[in-house]
Scaffold this motif. Structure first.
Motif, short mmCIF file in Angstrom:
data_model
loop_
_atom_site.label_atom_id
_atom_site.label_comp_id
_atom_site.label_asym_id
_atom_site.label_seq_id
_atom_site.Cartn_x
_atom_site.Cartn_y
_atom_site.Cartn_z
N TYR A 11 40.45 41.07 50.50
CA TYR A 11 41.36 40.43 48.81
C TYR A 11 41.97 39.08 49.33
O TYR A 11 42.67 38.88 50.28
N HIS A 21 44.14 45.56 42.23
CA HIS A 21 43.41 45.86 44.24
C HIS A 21 43.61 47.57 44.59
O HIS A 21 42.63 47.71 45.22
N THR A 24 41.04 49.35 42.85
CA THR A 24 39.71 49.72 43.24
C THR A 24 39.37 49.90 45.00
O THR A 24 38.62 50.68 45.53
N ASP A 49 40.72 37.78 52.23
CA ASP A 49 39.62 36.83 51.90
C ASP A 49 41.27 35.45 52.37
O ASP A 49 42.23 35.83 51.52
N ALA A 227 33.47 34.49 52.28
CA ALA A 227 33.82 35.43 51.85
C ALA A 227 32.54 36.55 52.06
O ALA A 227 32.57 37.68 52.14
N ASN A 230 31.59 38.16 55.25
CA ASN A 230 32.46 39.50 55.57
C ASN A 230 31.74 40.87 55.76
O ASN A 230 31.16 41.75 56.63
N TYR A 231 30.40 41.41 54.26
CA TYR A 231 30.21 42.06 53.87
C TYR A 231 28.95 42.28 55.40
O TYR A 231 28.74 43.81 55.51
N ILE A 259 33.06 46.32 42.49
CA ILE A 259 33.93 44.63 42.32
C ILE A 259 34.64 44.72 41.18
O ILE A 259 34.35 45.54 40.39
N GLY A 260 35.69 43.60 40.71
CA GLY A 260 36.19 43.84 39.31
C GLY A 260 34.85 42.84 38.76
O GLY A 260 33.94 42.86 39.19
N ILE A 263 34.38 39.30 38.97
CA ILE A 263 33.78 37.71 40.52
C ILE A 263 32.32 39.20 40.42
O ILE A 263 31.59 38.68 41.59
N HIS A 267 28.69 37.86 43.35
CA HIS A 267 28.01 38.99 43.78
C HIS A 267 27.20 39.00 43.40
O HIS A 267 25.82 39.41 44.21
N GLY A 290 36.78 48.06 35.05
CA GLY A 290 36.91 46.71 34.35
C GLY A 290 38.75 46.51 34.94
O GLY A 290 38.26 46.60 36.11
N TRP A 291 39.13 45.72 34.30
CA TRP A 291 40.95 45.14 34.95
C TRP A 291 42.14 46.15 34.06
O TRP A 291 41.63 47.07 32.97
N MET A 299 46.48 42.70 34.51
CA MET A 299 47.56 42.68 35.95
C MET A 299 47.25 41.52 36.67
O MET A 299 45.82 41.93 37.43
N LYS A 301 48.27 38.93 39.98
CA LYS A 301 49.54 37.77 40.64
C LYS A 301 49.50 36.95 40.31
O LYS A 301 50.78 35.85 39.74
N1 MSP Z 1 38.43 37.40 47.53
C1 MSP Z 1 38.19 37.85 45.94
C2 MSP Z 1 37.04 38.48 46.77
C3 MSP Z 1 36.17 38.15 47.31
S1 MSP Z 1 34.64 39.59 47.56
C4 MSP Z 1 33.24 38.42 48.75
C5 MSP Z 1 38.91 38.24 45.11
N2 MSP Z 1 40.50 38.91 45.33
S2 MSP Z 1 41.34 38.99 44.27
O1 MSP Z 1 42.22 40.17 45.66
O2 MSP Z 1 41.58 38.05 43.26
O3 MSP Z 1 40.84 40.18 43.64
C6 MSP Z 1 40.10 41.50 44.29
C7 MSP Z 1 39.81 42.62 43.41
O4 MSP Z 1 41.20 42.81 43.48
C8 MSP Z 1 39.27 42.51 41.60
O5 MSP Z 1 37.83 42.38 42.33
C9 MSP Z 1 39.04 43.48 41.23
O6 MSP Z 1 38.28 44.68 41.59
C10 MSP Z 1 40.87 43.38 41.84
N3 MSP Z 1 41.62 43.68 40.81
C11 MSP Z 1 42.49 42.46 40.86
N4 MSP Z 1 43.18 42.55 39.49
C12 MSP Z 1 43.41 43.36 39.06
C13 MSP Z 1 43.54 44.13 37.79
N5 MSP Z 1 44.36 44.03 37.17
N6 MSP Z 1 41.92 45.44 37.46
C14 MSP Z 1 41.71 46.07 37.95
N7 MSP Z 1 40.90 45.05 39.48
C15 MSP Z 1 41.91 44.35 39.91
O7 MSP Z 1 38.35 37.84 43.82
#
Ligand code: MSP
Length: 677
Positions: A11, A21, A24, A49, A227, A230-231, A259-260, A263, A267, A290-291, A299, A301
């Motif tokens: 994240y 977050h 997931t 991340d 990033a 990392n896996y 993942i969401g 992205i 991946h 999905g979201w 949703m 930040k």
């Molecule tokens: N840092 C990258 C990922 C790198 S992986 C090598 C990134 N980070 S993130 O913090 O923006 O989001 C990470 C994950 O948070 C998303 O892929 C998703 O799985 C989850 N979500 C963030 N907002 C979300 C929603 N509103 N709904 C569902 N999942 C969400 O992308």
């Protein structure tokens, strides 16, 4: 032993974690737990991340040095894990030394195989998503993913020969049809590949918060190159120690990158291309969900429309939140996050359907079978109703396993709740509460309660990945501990007769508060048994924590306006108890409160005085039927106004969750004023 390696995205730490977050992480946790129960050697990874321009700017805005800012926010993500009861095996930060070594090793390997070259990048960049956006993909001059403004950059950059992998990737997609799921995302990726690939800029020179490019420190690596690696870092890539290298051999390639949907390209195209360039095995599956939307928008930040996990855990308890999020989102699709929907699911599915069933079945066994699982007669278990429920329960085990394998958590829970509903119907058919009153029907009683307890045992075992604490509590009420064999050998009909039940405790007390009341609850309600904020360190599994519900428990229906938020059940001293002055009283008059369905206005004699009490019992008692009755009241309650009437005390009544109130009474006459203790 089969091994199963599952990861969440790491994240971004430019802001604090939200429920998107958390979702997931919770899905990965449920799937990891399920695979452990299937007897697999599971490695579950999550982390943060931390590099890139976005984080660098967030630190500047916060007025902090970037490493200090990174430490502070990463800690918030780490601290969320025990609150979510996440059973992760490691937590990786991209600022760790092990990760620098790993990323630089991968870079060198890709470079030495001829897939990196230096050039000039000139184009658009979205800092929110940390992606380069080709001019043709801009939407009204903005980022096509998040809609935010993009920036023009022009700088020297290393390029990765992504274009060299178009054919190899397409072949991989055809050879391995489940490489990317759901199908909609797979099709998008195939279309993207078929349109042709451009080489990818993989380094930056205009800022410094990143991993330096080996042998060319004026460049830091593009944050996605860093990033994604990392896996591999977490399972030992780039490490020198033999045992870490052996770990890499054991766990790489990962089984699932969860993942969401935003992205997938990184991946499912960039990452496998980097790995092909390095001649390393590709992850088996990229599974995207999905979201969570708030009022129709993702949703996130950057939009500021986020729900905070700890608030919902405080309101509903963690397992209820996990249940809601797993059940409500059809995996792969978007879902709306609404307080009303959580409250409805809480009261309907958890309090009514499940909680009441567990409490009814175990209470009856306590009462009618001396608290031991009764021995059923084989002939009675062979009846069609019993056989049918047993078959549904056996089928459920396979259904849940299959649903887990395809990440259909909502389906797993839907199917489980169908068996719960079937068990409720079974009890309504058998009516053990009536059988308990007929001594000559003890065998029938024993069979029906055995079947209910046995089914609940299987349901609880199957709920372990989804609602770990609830599952354990249910098993404890049945006198059991979670099976050490997990789901292996799980079979209905094998509960041991004679098992001594544990104490029946309410699992999900009904929440009588309205959504508005819940929202008004302080956002910093102390979560009484919440774990101390993370003491977890890398490579140490999170300790399962105690469920922490701070919810409205209302033992007897109360008049509107007096609903109280009860703290989590905790022990009180005898002195505390004695502060409550319970007295015998006699009802002198009773009348309905105008415009209220629930309230009766009572005039009572407490021995010491006569007073008015407003009680929420009108749905169960006609006013005239209780005049002259002996009741118990709380005599030293502060007065409260209900529907404009001053109420001086509270009437005691019992009820099953959601059921009608039954007034507390005595088996011998007692004069008003007698103290009840
Ligand atoms: N840092 C990258 C990922 C790198 S992986 C090598 C990134 N980070 S993130 O913090 O923006 O989001 C990470 C994950 O948070 C998303 O892929 C998703 O799985 C989850 N979500 C963030 N907002 C979300 C929603 N509103 N709904 C569902 N999942 C969400 O992308």
């Amino acid at each position: 032993m089969t091994r199963f390696y599952i990861s969440t995205p790491i994240y971004y730490i430019n802001a604090e974690p939200h429920l998107g977050h958390a979702y997931t992480t919770m899905v990965a946790d449920a799937v990891a737990r399920a695979h452990r129960l299937m007897g697999e050697d599971v490695f579950f990874l999550t982390g943060t991340d931390e590099h890139g321009q976005k984080v660098e700017r967030a630190a500047q805005r916060a007025g902090l040095r970037v490493p200090a800012f990174a430490d502070a926010v990463a800690e918030k993500f780490r601290a969320l894990l025990p609150l979510l009861n996440a059973s992760n095996d490691d937590f990786i930060r991209t600022t760790e030394a092990r990760h620098y070594a790993s990323v630089q090793a991968l870079w060198r390997r890709v470079r030495d195989r001829g897939y990196l070259y230096k050039g000039q990048y000139s184009g658009w960049y979205c800092t929110v998503d940390e992606v380069f956006v080709p001019e043709t993909q801009l939407v009204n001059g903005r980022c096509p993913i998040c809609g935010n403004a993009v920036e023009k950059i022009s700088e020297e950059s290393y390029f990765f020969r992504l274009s060299a992998f178009q054919q190899a990737l397409l072949e991989h997609y055809h050879r391995q049809p489940d490489f990317v799921t759901p199908a909609i995302r797979r099709n998008e990726m195939i279309a993207f590949l078929e349109a042709g690939l451009e080489d990818l800029s993989v380094s930056r020179t205009s800022f410094t918060w990143g991993i330096p490019v080996p042998d060319d420190p004026a460049h830091v690596m593009y944050v996605w190159f860093d990033a994604l690696t990392n896996y591999m870092t977490a399972v030992g890539y780039g490490a020198l120690e033999p045992e870490r290298r052996a770990t890499f051999e054991r766990y790489w390639p990962a089984d699932v990158h969860l993942i969401g949907k935003e992205i997938v390209r990184q991946h499912a195209i960039y990452w496998p291309a980097f790995l092909l360039a390095a001649d390393l095995p590709l992850p088996r599956r990229v599974v995207s969900h999905g979201w969570w939307l708030m009022d129709g928008a993702k949703m996130s930040k950057s939009k500021g429309n986020v729900a905070r996990p700890h608030e919902y855990i405080a309101r509903f308890g963690l397992d209820a939140l996990r249940y809601f999020m797993f059940r409500e989102m059809v995996f792969g699709q978007d879902a709306n996050f609404a307080d009303e929907a959580i409250l409805t699911r809480y009261n309907a599915d958890l309090a009514n359907d499940f909680g009441n069933l567990v409490s009814r079945a175990t209470t009856l066994i306590h009462r009618a079978c001396e608290g031991r699982v009764p021995a059923p007669a084989a002939a009675l278990l062979a009846r069609p109703e019993e056989a049918h429920l047993r078959e549904s329960t056996a089928r459920l085990i396979t259904q849940v396993v299959e649903a887990i394998r395809s990440f259909q958590l909502s389906v797993a829970l839907r199917d489980t709740w169908e068996v719960i509903a079937e068990t409720n119907r079974y009890l309504v058919t058998r009516e053990p509460w009536k059988l308990a009153k007929a001594p000559d029907r003890h065998e029938e009683l024993a069979a029906s309660l055995y079947v209910a307890a046995d089914t609940l045992r299987i349901v609880a075992e199957l709920l372990r990945p989804f609602m770990p604490v609830t599952a354990e509590r249910t098993l404890a009420m049945l006198g059991l501990t979670p099976s050490p064999d997990g789901w292996r050998g799980l079979e209905p009909g094998t509960l041991k007769a004679g098992t001594v039940l544990g104490e029946t405790v309410p699992l999900f007390p009904r929440i009588e508060l309205s959504v508005e009341d819940l929202r008004q609850m302080s956002t910093d309600t102390p979560v009484s048994s919440a774990p101390a904020v993370s003491t977890q360190t890398s490579a140490v599994p999170a300790v399962p924590t105690v469920e922490s519900a701070v919810i409205a428990a209302s033992p007897a229906p109360e008049p509107p306006g007096t609903a109280r938020v009860a703290a989590q059940v905790e022990k009180i001293s005898i002195d505390d108890f004695m502060k409550v002055e319970l007295r015998v009283a006699k009802v002198l008059t009773a009348e309905r409160v105008p415009k209220s369905k629930k309230l009766l206005k009572l005039h009572v004699d407490t021995g010491a005085d006569q007073r008015t009490i407003v009680a929420g019992i009108a749905e169960a008692y006609e006013p005239e039927s209780i005049v002259g009755r002996t009741i118990v009241v709380v005599a030293n309650l502060q007065p409260a106004k209900l529907m404009g009437i001053e109420s001086n005390g509270m009437v005691l009544a019992g009820s099953l969750d959601g059921g009608e109130p039954v007034l507390v009474g005595f088996d011998q006459p007692l004069a008003p004023g007698a103290r009840v203790r």
